[in-house]
Structure formats: C-alpha cells, structure tokens
Design a protein around this motif. Structure first.
Motif, PDB file in Angstrom:
ATOM      1  N   VAL A  98       0.831  -1.209   0.000  1.00  0.00           N
ATOM      2  CA  VAL A  98       0.000   0.000   0.000  1.00  0.00           C
ATOM      3  C   VAL A  98       0.867   1.261   0.000  1.00  0.00           C
ATOM      4  N   VAL A  99       1.932   1.260   0.800  1.00  0.00           N
ATOM      5  CA  VAL A  99       2.723   2.475   1.017  1.00  0.00           C
ATOM      6  C   VAL A  99       3.724   2.751  -0.095  1.00  0.00           C
ATOM      7  N   PHE A 100       4.442   1.729  -0.544  1.00  0.00           N
ATOM      8  CA  PHE A 100       5.565   1.986  -1.453  1.00  0.00           C
ATOM      9  C   PHE A 100       5.185   2.494  -2.839  1.00  0.00           C
ATOM     10  N   PRO A 101       3.988   2.216  -3.354  1.00  0.00           N
ATOM     11  CA  PRO A 101       3.619   2.889  -4.610  1.00  0.00           C
ATOM     12  C   PRO A 101       3.583   4.412  -4.481  1.00  0.00           C
ATOM     13  N   PHE A 102       3.216   4.927  -3.311  1.00  0.00           N
ATOM     14  CA  PHE A 102       3.232   6.375  -3.094  1.00  0.00           C
ATOM     15  C   PHE A 102       4.671   6.900  -3.067  1.00  0.00           C
ATOM     16  N   ILE A 103       5.553   6.150  -2.412  1.00  0.00           N
ATOM     17  CA  ILE A 103       6.970   6.539  -2.386  1.00  0.00           C
ATOM     18  C   ILE A 103       7.541   6.486  -3.796  1.00  0.00           C
ATOM     19  N   GLY A 123       5.876   6.948  -6.596  1.00  0.00           N
ATOM     20  CA  GLY A 123       5.356   8.104  -7.321  1.00  0.00           C
ATOM     21  C   GLY A 123       6.072   9.391  -6.949  1.00  0.00           C
ATOM     22  N   ALA A 124       6.356   9.565  -5.653  1.00  0.00           N
ATOM     23  CA  ALA A 124       7.067  10.762  -5.199  1.00  0.00           C
ATOM     24  C   ALA A 124       8.479  10.798  -5.773  1.00  0.00           C
ATOM     25  N   ALA A 125       9.142   9.647  -5.790  1.00  0.00           N
ATOM     26  CA  ALA A 125      10.509   9.580  -6.315  1.00  0.00           C
ATOM     27  C   ALA A 125      10.540   9.894  -7.810  1.00  0.00           C
ATOM     28  N   ILE A 126       9.555   9.398  -8.546  1.00  0.00           N
ATOM     29  CA  ILE A 126       9.469   9.689  -9.977  1.00  0.00           C
ATOM     30  C   ILE A 126       9.238  11.187 -10.200  1.00  0.00           C
ATOM     31  N   PRO A 185      15.641   5.573  -4.690  1.00  0.00           N
ATOM     32  CA  PRO A 185      14.340   5.364  -4.045  1.00  0.00           C
ATOM     33  C   PRO A 185      13.328   4.695  -4.974  1.00  0.00           C
ATOM     34  N   VAL A 186      13.471   4.944  -6.287  1.00  0.00           N
ATOM     35  CA  VAL A 186      12.620   4.245  -7.250  1.00  0.00           C
ATOM     36  C   VAL A 186      12.914   2.745  -7.199  1.00  0.00           C
ATOM     37  N   THR A 187      14.204   2.401  -7.186  1.00  0.00           N
ATOM     38  CA  THR A 187      14.609   0.998  -7.120  1.00  0.00           C
ATOM     39  C   THR A 187      14.137   0.342  -5.829  1.00  0.00           C
ATOM     40  N   LEU A 188      14.316   1.029  -4.706  1.00  0.00           N
ATOM     41  CA  LEU A 188      13.872   0.490  -3.421  1.00  0.00           C
ATOM     42  C   LEU A 188      12.372   0.218  -3.440  1.00  0.00           C
ATOM     43  N   SER A 189      11.605   1.166  -3.962  1.00  0.00           N
ATOM     44  CA  SER A 189      10.146   0.997  -4.011  1.00  0.00           C
ATOM     45  C   SER A 189       9.767  -0.230  -4.839  1.00  0.00           C
ATOM     46  N   LEU A 190      10.413  -0.389  -5.996  1.00  0.00           N
ATOM     47  CA  LEU A 190      10.107  -1.534  -6.857  1.00  0.00           C
ATOM     48  C   LEU A 190      10.474  -2.850  -6.180  1.00  0.00           C
ATOM     49  N   ILE A 191      11.603  -2.856  -5.447  1.00  0.00           N
ATOM     50  CA  ILE A 191      12.013  -4.060  -4.719  1.00  0.00           C
ATOM     51  C   ILE A 191      10.988  -4.406  -3.651  1.00  0.00           C
ATOM     52  N   ARG A 192      10.542  -3.406  -2.904  1.00  0.00           N
ATOM     53  CA  ARG A 192       9.582  -3.668  -1.832  1.00  0.00           C
ATOM     54  C   ARG A 192       8.217  -4.092  -2.392  1.00  0.00           C
ATOM     55  N   ILE A 193       7.816  -3.507  -3.504  1.00  0.00           N
ATOM     56  CA  ILE A 193       6.550  -3.902  -4.129  1.00  0.00           C
ATOM     57  C   ILE A 193       6.648  -5.338  -4.638  1.00  0.00           C
ATOM     58  N   ALA A 194       7.761  -5.659  -5.298  1.00  0.00           N
ATOM     59  CA  ALA A 194       7.960  -7.018  -5.813  1.00  0.00           C
ATOM     60  C   ALA A 194       8.002  -8.036  -4.679  1.00  0.00           C
ATOM     61  N   GLU A 239      10.686   1.589   9.934  1.00  0.00           N
ATOM     62  CA  GLU A 239      11.841   2.495   9.856  1.00  0.00           C
ATOM     63  C   GLU A 239      12.067   2.951   8.414  1.00  0.00           C
ATOM     64  N   GLU A 240      11.994   2.006   7.478  1.00  0.00           N
ATOM     65  CA  GLU A 240      12.151   2.349   6.069  1.00  0.00           C
ATOM     66  C   GLU A 240      11.050   3.283   5.596  1.00  0.00           C
ATOM     67  N   ILE A 241       9.820   2.959   5.975  1.00  0.00           N
ATOM     68  CA  ILE A 241       8.682   3.765   5.523  1.00  0.00           C
ATOM     69  C   ILE A 241       8.791   5.191   6.028  1.00  0.00           C
ATOM     70  N   VAL A 242       9.093   5.354   7.315  1.00  0.00           N
ATOM     71  CA  VAL A 242       9.185   6.700   7.890  1.00  0.00           C
ATOM     72  C   VAL A 242      10.336   7.474   7.269  1.00  0.00           C
ATOM     73  N   ALA A 243      11.505   6.827   7.170  1.00  0.00           N
ATOM     74  CA  ALA A 243      12.676   7.502   6.590  1.00  0.00           C
ATOM     75  C   ALA A 243      12.406   7.942   5.158  1.00  0.00           C
ATOM     76  N   MET A 244      11.819   7.065   4.358  1.00  0.00           N
ATOM     77  CA  MET A 244      11.550   7.404   2.965  1.00  0.00           C
ATOM     78  C   MET A 244      10.433   8.429   2.837  1.00  0.00           C
ATOM     79  N   ALA A 245       9.442   8.366   3.713  1.00  0.00           N
ATOM     80  CA  ALA A 245       8.368   9.361   3.675  1.00  0.00           C
ATOM     81  C   ALA A 245       8.917  10.757   3.968  1.00  0.00           C
ATOM     82  N   ILE A 246       9.788  10.859   4.967  1.00  0.00           N
ATOM     83  CA  ILE A 246      10.430  12.135   5.295  1.00  0.00           C
ATOM     84  C   ILE A 246      11.243  12.637   4.106  1.00  0.00           C
ATOM     85  N   THR A 247      12.043  11.746   3.530  1.00  0.00           N
ATOM     86  CA  THR A 247      12.932  12.126   2.434  1.00  0.00           C
ATOM     87  C   THR A 247      12.146  12.531   1.195  1.00  0.00           C
ATOM     88  N   MET A 248      11.106  11.795   0.871  1.00  0.00           N
ATOM     89  CA  MET A 248      10.308  12.128  -0.314  1.00  0.00           C
ATOM     90  C   MET A 248       9.536  13.430  -0.116  1.00  0.00           C
TER      91      MET A 248
END
Length: 261
Positions: free
Chosen positions: A16-21, A23-26, A44-53, A223-232
């Motif tokens: 649910v979360v990583f598609p938003f990350i 999109g933000a990275a793109i 961050p695009v690569t990380l999101s795709l890895i987590r989605i996969a 931890e990953e979600i919060v860190a990436m949400a802050i960064t994005m």
C-alpha cells in the motif's frame, strides 16, 4: 485457500505504502532532470520496486508457495538496504551544486554500495536454510559490512559538505534536513540487519521462520517507511523551491571549473 499471517499483513502494508513513495521519487526525478536525475533519484525508485515485488511474492506464497517464490522473497528482503542507503548518497549529489566534495569521492562511494548489493545477491544464493532457520553466509556478512561502512561514510561526507558550505539555498537546507531526520530511522534499520547477519539471535532474522514479525515490523519496515516518507516529502518540497538548481551531466562527471551562481 491459505491463511493470511502477520507477515502477510506486513507485506500488504508495504504494497500500500511503497507505490506512493515510488510516485514521489518519480516526481522528484522528473523535476531534477531525467538524465541527471538517474544518478541521484533512481535509488528510491529501485527500493520501491524491490519492496513492491517482495510484497507481491510474499502474498503469492499464501496459495502458491514454491522454492522460486521463497528465493524471490529472500532476495527482495535482503538487498533493499543498498538502494535505501544509496538514496542518501544521491541526496548529497543533489545538494552539492558547487562540488564541495570531489565528484570522484561520491562516485567511489556509489560504486562500493553497488558492489555490496551484488555481493549480497550472490550471498543469498549460498546462504543455508536449515529447517526454516536462515543462516547468512560469509558473503552476506561481507555485504552487510559494506552497508555499515556506507552508512558511516555518507554521514561523514554530509558533515564535511555542510561545514565547507557557506550560505545554503532553501532547497539545500531541506535536503540536509531530510538526511538529519532520517538518520535515526536508518540507524535502527541498519542495526536490525546487522544483528540478523552477525548474530545467532533468530528473533532478528529477516527471513527465518523463527524470526519475530513484530521486531521485523518495528525495526525494519516502519523504519524504512518513515525515513523514505520524510525524504520524499522534503525532496518534493526542495525541487519546488525557486532556488532549486538542476545539475548538468558535466557536474556529475567532472571536477568543477566555476561555481554555480
């Protein structure tokens, strides 16, 4: 039909979360420039795709579990730390419009991170799985050591860069803030991975059937979600600043000739 477990619920959260990350990275990548941004915001695009996969593979295992699916889950879980850390190396590239840090330094750090990623992928295939008890190989441990070094080095580079810079543009302040605010969460994530790889405490194992899903959720996923949400969030805000500087290919590949105004 299989039963949805605690870990499957965690996979759903990531799905649910990583598609938003993603999109933000793109969005940030497009604002930074597609060519130049590929060296900065692809991580961050690569990380999101890895987590989605990985989440999709985990959910597929509910009804169609197989060795191939298990390998896919393991690989996605164990290699995500590389693009996570390299995201912040990329942020440093975006900040350093005047090349306070020599380009070759950051290039070397990026290459070392990618080497760690390759070693980690190779290590997953040689790690043993004794009755569901994941045993990381020496190759996986070497990869983890590289990631720990990467975490330390990019913070040292950030501190050096900050001390060497004079007046900071608004977008640079926001990107530095992204690194600072993300650091505690990334630290916990790195500590969790290190405990899993360098000790025999199975509760901290990422993919062992004996690993604690609660520890995994709190010390890894959140931890990953919060860190990436802050960064994005701060990254999107930074690229929308009027003083945002889009780097040129020459600035990423050569030593500076003149300062960017």
């Amino acid at each position: 039909m299989g039963t949805i477990t605690y870990r499957d619920g965690i996979a759903i959260l990531q799905l649910v979360v990583f598609p938003f990350i993603f999109g933000a990275a793109i969005f940030i990548w497009s604002r930074a420039g597609l060519r130049v941004g590929s060296k900065i915001w692809r991580y961050p695009v690569t990380l999101s795709l890895i987590r989605i996969a990985g989440s999709i593979a985990s959910l597929l295992s509910i009804n169609h579990n197989s060795k191939d699916v298990e390998i896919a889950i393991a690989v996605c879980e164990l290699i995500g730390l590389a693009p996570l850390l390299l995201t912040y190396v990329g942020v440093l590239r975006q900040i350093d419009v005047n090349q306070v840090v020599p380009v070759k330094w950051i290039n070397i750090v990026s290459i070392v991170g990618i080497i760690g990623l390759i070693i980690g992928i190779a290590g997953v295939s040689t790690a043993s799985d004794d009755g569901g008890s994941y045993q990381p190989s020496n190759t996986v441990k070497a990869s983890m050591a590289i990631f720990i070094a990467l975490f330390v080095v990019y913070h040292l580079l950030a501190a050096f860069m900050y001390l060497q810079m004079g007046h900071l543009k608004a977008f640079q302040k926001k990107l530095f803030l992204a690194i600072i605010l993300s650091t505690p969460f990334i630290l916990v994530r790195v500590v969790y991975a290190a405990i899993g790889d360098f000790t025999t405490i199975e509760r901290f194992s990422i993919i062992s059937t004996n690993g604690s899903p609660t520890i995994y959720l709190v010390m890894d996923v959140l931890e990953e979600i919060v860190a990436m949400a802050i960064t994005m969030f701060l990254g999107m805000s930074a690229v929308l600043e009027p003083d945002f500087v889009r780097l040129t290919p020459a600035q990423l590949d050569s030593e500076p000739k003149t300062e960017v105004a």
